[in-house]
Design a protein around this motif. Structure first.
Motif, PDB file in Angstrom:
ATOM      1  N   ILE A  94     -13.096   2.648  -4.626  1.00 20.92           N
ATOM      2  CA  ILE A  94     -12.111   3.793  -4.336  1.00 20.92           C
ATOM      3  C   ILE A  94     -13.091   5.100  -4.655  1.00 20.92           C
ATOM      4  O   ILE A  94     -13.704   5.116  -5.518  1.00 20.92           O
ATOM      5  N   SER A  95     -12.827   6.127  -3.542  1.00 23.42           N
ATOM      6  CA  SER A  95     -13.575   7.137  -3.781  1.00 23.42           C
ATOM      7  C   SER A  95     -12.754   8.293  -3.370  1.00 23.42           C
ATOM      8  O   SER A  95     -11.731   8.031  -2.634  1.00 23.42           O
ATOM      9  N   GLY A  96     -12.928   9.430  -4.156  1.00 21.23           N
ATOM     10  CA  GLY A  96     -11.898  10.517  -3.920  1.00 21.23           C
ATOM     11  C   GLY A  96     -12.624  11.895  -3.527  1.00 21.23           C
ATOM     12  O   GLY A  96     -14.000  11.773  -3.312  1.00 21.23           O
ATOM     13  N   PRO A  97     -12.106  12.799  -3.889  1.00 18.42           N
ATOM     14  CA  PRO A  97     -12.646  14.233  -3.460  1.00 18.42           C
ATOM     15  C   PRO A  97     -13.968  14.516  -4.373  1.00 18.42           C
ATOM     16  O   PRO A  97     -14.956  15.249  -3.880  1.00 18.42           O
ATOM     17  N   ASP A  98     -14.080  13.805  -5.364  1.00 17.31           N
ATOM     18  CA  ASP A  98     -15.045  14.108  -6.536  1.00 17.31           C
ATOM     19  C   ASP A  98     -16.082  13.003  -6.525  1.00 17.31           C
ATOM     20  O   ASP A  98     -16.837  12.634  -7.312  1.00 17.31           O
ATOM     21  N   GLY A  99     -15.974  12.038  -5.424  1.00 16.17           N
ATOM     22  CA  GLY A  99     -16.947  11.088  -5.269  1.00 16.17           C
ATOM     23  C   GLY A  99     -16.293   9.463  -5.746  1.00 16.17           C
ATOM     24  O   GLY A  99     -15.115   9.597  -5.720  1.00 16.17           O
ATOM     25  N   GLU A 100     -17.185   8.798  -6.219  1.00 15.48           N
ATOM     26  CA  GLU A 100     -16.654   7.588  -6.686  1.00 15.48           C
ATOM     27  C   GLU A 100     -15.614   7.275  -7.681  1.00 15.48           C
ATOM     28  O   GLU A 100     -15.968   8.062  -8.738  1.00 15.48           O
ATOM     29  N   VAL A 101     -14.731   6.592  -7.781  1.00 16.43           N
ATOM     30  CA  VAL A 101     -13.615   6.477  -8.655  1.00 16.43           C
ATOM     31  C   VAL A 101     -13.958   5.362  -9.350  1.00 16.43           C
ATOM     32  O   VAL A 101     -14.010   5.225 -10.637  1.00 16.43           O
ATOM     33  N   ILE A 102     -13.994   4.213  -8.435  1.00 16.54           N
ATOM     34  CA  ILE A 102     -14.276   3.027  -9.109  1.00 16.54           C
ATOM     35  C   ILE A 102     -14.847   1.912  -8.043  1.00 16.54           C
ATOM     36  O   ILE A 102     -14.723   2.231  -6.911  1.00 16.54           O
ATOM     37  N   SER A 103     -15.810   1.108  -8.485  1.00 15.52           N
ATOM     38  CA  SER A 103     -16.231   0.121  -7.438  1.00 15.52           C
ATOM     39  C   SER A 103     -16.824  -1.254  -8.448  1.00 15.52           C
ATOM     40  O   SER A 103     -17.249  -1.112  -9.560  1.00 15.52           O
ATOM     41  N   GLY A 126       0.829  -1.121   0.187  1.00 10.31           N
ATOM     42  CA  GLY A 126       0.081   0.158   0.010  1.00 10.31           C
ATOM     43  C   GLY A 126       0.796   1.241   0.151  1.00 10.31           C
ATOM     44  O   GLY A 126       1.833   1.187   0.875  1.00 10.31           O
ATOM     45  N   ALA A 127       0.481   2.144  -0.818  1.00  7.67           N
ATOM     46  CA  ALA A 127       1.244   3.699  -0.707  1.00  7.67           C
ATOM     47  C   ALA A 127       0.595   4.546   0.328  1.00  7.67           C
ATOM     48  O   ALA A 127      -0.409   4.183   0.633  1.00  7.67           O
ATOM     49  N   ALA A 128       1.506   5.241   0.907  1.00  2.00           N
ATOM     50  CA  ALA A 128       1.117   6.270   1.799  1.00  2.00           C
ATOM     51  C   ALA A 128       0.664   7.320   1.134  1.00  2.00           C
ATOM     52  O   ALA A 128      -0.444   8.049   1.959  1.00  2.00           O
ATOM     53  N   SER A 129       1.005   7.661   0.240  1.00  2.66           N
ATOM     54  CA  SER A 129       0.284   8.769  -0.786  1.00  2.66           C
ATOM     55  C   SER A 129       0.846   8.616  -2.149  1.00  2.66           C
ATOM     56  O   SER A 129       1.706   7.704  -2.456  1.00  2.66           O
ATOM     57  N   LEU A 130       0.123   9.307  -3.070  1.00  4.80           N
ATOM     58  CA  LEU A 130       0.467   9.205  -4.388  1.00  4.80           C
ATOM     59  C   LEU A 130       0.524  10.627  -5.103  1.00  4.80           C
ATOM     60  O   LEU A 130      -0.064  11.477  -4.487  1.00  4.80           O
ATOM     61  N   ALA A 131       0.895  10.832  -6.316  1.00  7.57           N
ATOM     62  CA  ALA A 131       1.117  11.989  -7.131  1.00  7.57           C
ATOM     63  C   ALA A 131      -0.152  12.252  -8.119  1.00  7.57           C
ATOM     64  O   ALA A 131      -0.654  11.183  -8.541  1.00  7.57           O
ATOM     65  N   PRO A 132      -0.238  13.188  -8.218  1.00  4.03           N
ATOM     66  CA  PRO A 132      -1.499  13.561  -8.928  1.00  4.03           C
ATOM     67  C   PRO A 132      -1.311  12.795 -10.594  1.00  4.03           C
ATOM     68  O   PRO A 132      -2.607  12.581 -11.134  1.00  4.03           O
ATOM     69  N   ASP A 133      -0.269  12.700 -11.005  1.00  2.00           N
ATOM     70  CA  ASP A 133      -0.009  12.110 -12.298  1.00  2.00           C
ATOM     71  C   ASP A 133       0.399  10.527 -12.246  1.00  2.00           C
ATOM     72  O   ASP A 133       1.016  10.011 -12.851  1.00  2.00           O
ATOM     73  N   ALA A 134      -0.126   9.887 -11.090  1.00  2.00           N
ATOM     74  CA  ALA A 134       0.057   8.468 -10.738  1.00  2.00           C
ATOM     75  C   ALA A 134      -0.676   7.661 -12.062  1.00  2.00           C
ATOM     76  O   ALA A 134      -1.794   7.971 -12.376  1.00  2.00           O
ATOM     77  N   PRO A 135       0.175   6.690 -12.849  1.00  2.00           N
ATOM     78  CA  PRO A 135      -0.641   6.095 -13.819  1.00  2.00           C
ATOM     79  C   PRO A 135      -1.894   5.526 -13.696  1.00  2.00           C
ATOM     80  O   PRO A 135      -2.367   5.474 -14.650  1.00  2.00           O
ATOM     81  N   ALA A 136      -2.287   5.096 -12.506  1.00  2.00           N
ATOM     82  CA  ALA A 136      -3.306   4.575 -12.221  1.00  2.00           C
ATOM     83  C   ALA A 136      -3.681   4.489 -10.920  1.00  2.00           C
ATOM     84  O   ALA A 136      -2.789   4.767 -10.028  1.00  2.00           O
ATOM     85  N   THR A 185      -6.328  16.523  -6.316  1.00  2.00           N
ATOM     86  CA  THR A 185      -5.758  16.118  -5.022  1.00  2.00           C
ATOM     87  C   THR A 185      -6.836  16.203  -3.995  1.00  2.00           C
ATOM     88  O   THR A 185      -7.911  16.985  -4.289  1.00  2.00           O
ATOM     89  N   GLY A 186      -6.159  15.515  -2.960  1.00  2.00           N
ATOM     90  CA  GLY A 186      -7.261  15.391  -1.905  1.00  2.00           C
ATOM     91  C   GLY A 186      -7.271  14.095  -1.185  1.00  2.00           C
ATOM     92  O   GLY A 186      -6.269  13.312  -1.422  1.00  2.00           O
ATOM     93  N   THR A 187      -8.083  13.675  -0.468  1.00  2.00           N
ATOM     94  CA  THR A 187      -8.270  12.434   0.238  1.00  2.00           C
ATOM     95  C   THR A 187      -8.821  11.060  -0.505  1.00  2.00           C
ATOM     96  O   THR A 187     -10.069  11.575  -0.980  1.00  2.00           O
ATOM     97  N   TYR A 188      -8.248  10.294  -0.684  1.00  2.00           N
ATOM     98  CA  TYR A 188      -8.780   8.971  -1.220  1.00  2.00           C
ATOM     99  C   TYR A 188      -9.114   7.864  -0.306  1.00  2.00           C
ATOM    100  O   TYR A 188      -8.256   7.762   0.629  1.00  2.00           O
ATOM    101  N   THR A 189     -10.151   7.357  -0.479  1.00  2.00           N
ATOM    102  CA  THR A 189     -10.559   6.184   0.603  1.00  2.00           C
ATOM    103  C   THR A 189     -10.661   4.901  -0.257  1.00  2.00           C
ATOM    104  O   THR A 189     -11.250   4.711  -1.446  1.00  2.00           O
TER     105      THR A 189
END
Ligand code: ZN
Length: 323
Positions: A260-269, A230-240, A297-301
């Motif tokens: 995965i959900s992020g600052p704009d809501g669901e990324v994938i499920s 698991g990553a502790a943080s990622l960059a905005p240009d992470a490939p995936a 940028t922001g918090t992802y769960t």
């Protein structure tokens, strides 16, 4: 779910050995269902198949003990004590074997020493307890020493025939294996009652999520088991963006739901239905970054849920920052 970094602050009742019976306390200084879990029970099927004392699948053919497991090798490295389950005397021990665990490469050196680094205690009434797969160099007792219930014997490791870090506890009377969850030997398939050897009978957990993590690529299974995927943080240009779930005791037709959900809501499920039983397994899903777009940028769960017959039986979350 398994949370990290919490250790039991107090021990349950001290074990009391009597001529008639033996009372055991938990042989590991961790919290079941939190920082450790029971991966496998004693095999109660006398034939070629296997069953645990509940007539369920947390065992394997010929298994003569109970396995108290840590989620990852990172937890093992941190150090979790193995403790005497009852008052007794040290009949023997072995130290010096590596914690490399069992694989095709190490099998030859393990033959005849399947227990790895271990300790045998004798108790009144012809009882013995044996503690296997301890961490190299951790053995904290000497031959003939009298120990009290709760005294440290060593630490959980992965020496001998062990495919993951755990303590294997064998209980014997008169040399015969006894299942501490059902010591009279009649298989009732019931939940543990008053007739166990435990001072405080551990709850039965029929499978669950051990770890969930977020990463920028599908991790290697070895890194998942090591606790380093698991990553502790990622960059905005992470490939995936990838979420993975590591589970134990899963059954055919169980569903692993990864989100995965992020600052704009669901990324994938996505739900993945498992095609067979697994002692341990990991699944991952992800989403590629498109073209020149970047992740907000922001918090992802990241979340992993294990569903059985449509009901969530285990859930684990993790959070990281993209920055
Ligand atoms: Zn075992």
């Amino acid at each position: 779910m398994i949370k990290r970094g919490l250790l039991a602050l107090s021990l349950p009742f001290a074990g009391i050995a009597t001529a008639e019976g033996l009372t055991l306390q938990l042989p590991v200084d961790c919290t079941l269902g939190d920082t450790c879990y029971i991966q496998q029970y004693m095999d109660r099927d006398p034939g070629k198949g296997f069953t645990d004392f509940q007539c369920r699948g947390l065992s394997y053919d010929g298994h003569k003990g109970t396995d108290f497991a840590l989620p990852t090798r990172a937890d093992m490295a941190e150090g979790v004590d193995v403790i005497a389950a009852a008052d007794g005397r040290v009949r023997g021990f072995r130290d010096g074997m590596s914690d490399a665990g069992y694989s095709a490469d190490t099998a030859d050196g393990i033959e005849g020493k399947e227990c790895g680094n271990g300790v045998v205690l004798v108790h009144p009434g012809g009882w013995e307890t044996q503690y296997c797969h301890l961490k190299q160099g951790s053995i904290a007792i000497r031959n003939g020493q009298e120990v009290k219930a709760g005294e440290v014997l060593g630490q959980i490791g992965q020496s001998g025939r062990a495919e993951f870090p755990h303590l294997h506890l064998s209980v014997r009377q008169g040399g015969k294996p006894v299942d501490p969850f059902d010591p009279d030997g009649t298989l009732t398939c019931a939940t543990p009652g008053d007739s166990t050897l435990w001072a405080d009978t551990p709850a039965y957990t029929p499978g669950g999520i051990l770890e969930v993590g977020l990463a920028q690529a599908i991790p290697d299974y070895a890194d998942v088991k090591a606790g380093t995927a698991g990553a502790a943080s990622l960059a905005p240009d992470a490939p995936a963006l990838v979420v993975f779930g590591f589970s134990f005791g899963t059954l055919e037709d169980d569903v692993v739901r990864l989100e995965i959900s992020g600052p704009d809501g669901e990324v994938i499920s996505r739900d993945t239905r498992l095609k067979r039983n697994h002692a341990q397994a990991f699944r991952a899903i992800g989403k590629r970054r498109r073209g020149s777009a970047i992740w907000p940028t922001g918090t992802y769960t990241g979340r992993a849920i294990l569903l059985r017959d449509g009901i969530a039986i285990s859930t684990a979350d993790t959070m990281i920052e993209i920055r």
